[in-house]
Scaffold this motif. Structure first.
Motif, short mmCIF file in Angstrom:
data_model
loop_
_atom_site.label_atom_id
_atom_site.label_comp_id
_atom_site.label_asym_id
_atom_site.label_seq_id
_atom_site.Cartn_x
_atom_site.Cartn_y
_atom_site.Cartn_z
N TYR A 15 0.83 -1.20 0.00
CA TYR A 15 0.00 0.00 0.00
C TYR A 15 0.86 1.25 0.00
O TYR A 15 1.79 1.41 0.79
CB TYR A 15 -0.96 0.07 1.20
CG TYR A 15 -1.74 1.35 1.15
CD1 TYR A 15 -2.80 1.50 0.26
CD2 TYR A 15 -1.36 2.46 1.90
CE1 TYR A 15 -3.49 2.70 0.15
CE2 TYR A 15 -2.05 3.66 1.80
CZ TYR A 15 -3.11 3.76 0.92
OH TYR A 15 -3.77 4.96 0.80
N THR A 16 0.56 2.14 -0.92
CA THR A 16 1.10 3.50 -0.93
C THR A 16 -0.06 4.39 -1.36
O THR A 16 -0.94 3.95 -2.10
CB THR A 16 2.27 3.68 -1.93
OG1 THR A 16 1.77 3.49 -3.26
CG2 THR A 16 3.41 2.72 -1.66
N PRO A 17 -0.07 5.64 -0.92
CA PRO A 17 -1.16 6.53 -1.34
C PRO A 17 -1.11 6.84 -2.84
O PRO A 17 -2.11 7.21 -3.44
CB PRO A 17 -0.97 7.79 -0.51
CG PRO A 17 0.29 7.65 0.23
CD PRO A 17 0.80 6.26 0.07
N GLU A 18 0.04 6.67 -3.46
CA GLU A 18 0.21 6.93 -4.89
C GLU A 18 -0.21 5.69 -5.69
O GLU A 18 0.49 4.70 -5.73
CB GLU A 18 1.68 7.30 -5.18
CG GLU A 18 2.07 7.35 -6.63
CD GLU A 18 1.15 8.17 -7.51
OE1 GLU A 18 0.79 7.69 -8.60
OE2 GLU A 18 0.76 9.28 -7.12
N GLU A 19 -1.39 5.74 -6.28
CA GLU A 19 -1.95 4.61 -7.02
C GLU A 19 -1.08 4.14 -8.18
O GLU A 19 -0.89 2.95 -8.37
CB GLU A 19 -3.33 4.99 -7.58
CG GLU A 19 -4.43 4.99 -6.57
CD GLU A 19 -4.91 3.59 -6.21
OE1 GLU A 19 -4.92 2.69 -7.06
OE2 GLU A 19 -5.26 3.43 -5.05
N GLU A 21 2.11 4.18 -8.94
CA GLU A 21 3.40 3.52 -8.73
C GLU A 21 3.40 2.45 -7.63
O GLU A 21 4.45 1.99 -7.23
CB GLU A 21 4.47 4.57 -8.41
CG GLU A 21 4.78 5.48 -9.58
CD GLU A 21 5.32 4.73 -10.79
OE1 GLU A 21 6.14 3.81 -10.62
OE2 GLU A 21 4.89 5.04 -11.92
N ARG A 22 2.24 2.05 -7.15
CA ARG A 22 2.15 1.05 -6.09
C ARG A 22 2.67 -0.29 -6.62
O ARG A 22 2.08 -0.87 -7.52
CB ARG A 22 0.72 0.91 -5.62
CG ARG A 22 0.58 -0.01 -4.43
CD ARG A 22 -0.86 -0.22 -4.02
NE ARG A 22 -1.54 1.03 -3.74
CZ ARG A 22 -2.83 1.12 -3.52
NH1 ARG A 22 -3.59 0.04 -3.55
NH2 ARG A 22 -3.39 2.27 -3.26
N SER A 25 3.78 -6.63 -3.66
CA SER A 25 4.44 -7.07 -2.43
C SER A 25 5.28 -8.31 -2.76
O SER A 25 5.24 -8.82 -3.90
CB SER A 25 3.39 -7.42 -1.38
OG SER A 25 2.63 -8.55 -1.81
#
Length: 184
Positions: A15-19, A21-22, A25
């Motif tokens: 999870y990153t707030p930047e959709e 470039e996510r 895992s």
């Protein structure tokens, strides 16, 4: 001749707030290898993807093994639920599915997202007629597109998806003939 679309919901991501470039895992990367193995003998003629990194990473092994480049389709990106994070994601998703015209501020309604996705998908059916295509995408937009062809693909179906997941949709022209789950 039928057209086969292998809809590939992306694998688990960090999870990153930047959709955009996510990334996947570690588990997602391992599952992307399984996606490649499941699609290696499927005579894939083209590989397409949402521009989001997690979708691209999920199908890049498939593109590599079939010696294909990945065609990026902006409109295969995930639906925008809201400009700001929602308090309760499950409740918010339920609301947009129950009320197809409703959208949160800065977000897309189900009907808006579906229209965008279906328009893109129909263009793919034209461009790749008679071929087999792997499409890296996202759960919500994938199910909204599937729902356009058959209303059995709904919120409950979306809730049962895995990450990743693969569904083969077979078309005669633009008529859906069959849907088969490929993910094991």
């Amino acid at each position: 001749m039928n057209t086969c679309i292998y809809f590939v919901r992306h694998a688990h991501s960090v999870y990153t707030p930047e959709e955009l470039e996510r990334p996947l895992s570690e588990k997602g990367a391992r599952d992307a290898i399984r996606v490649t193995a499941l699609l290696k003998d499927k005579n894939i003629d083209a590989v397409c993807s949402s521009p989001y990194k997690r979708a691209v990473e999920t199908v890049e092994g498939t593109a590599s093994i079939h010696k294909l480049k990945i065609d990026i389709y902006e409109d295969m990106k995930e639906r925008t639920l809201s400009r700001e994070p929602v308090e309760d994601f499950s409740q918010a998703i339920g609301k947009v599915w129950r009320e197809p015209h409703f959208s949160f501020p800065g977000g897309e309604s189900n009907l808006q997202a579906q229209k965008r996705g279906v328009r893109c998908f129909l263009n793919m059916l034209d461009k790749y007629a008679g071929k087999s295509v792997a499409v890296g995408t996202h759960g919500n937009i994938m199910v909204l597109i599937m729902n356009h062809f058959d209303d059995r693909y709904n919120l409950d179906f979306w809730k049962g998806l895995e990450m990743p997941d693969i569904y083969k949709m077979t078309f005669d022209g633009k008529v859906l003939v069959e849907v088969e789950r490929v993910w094991e």
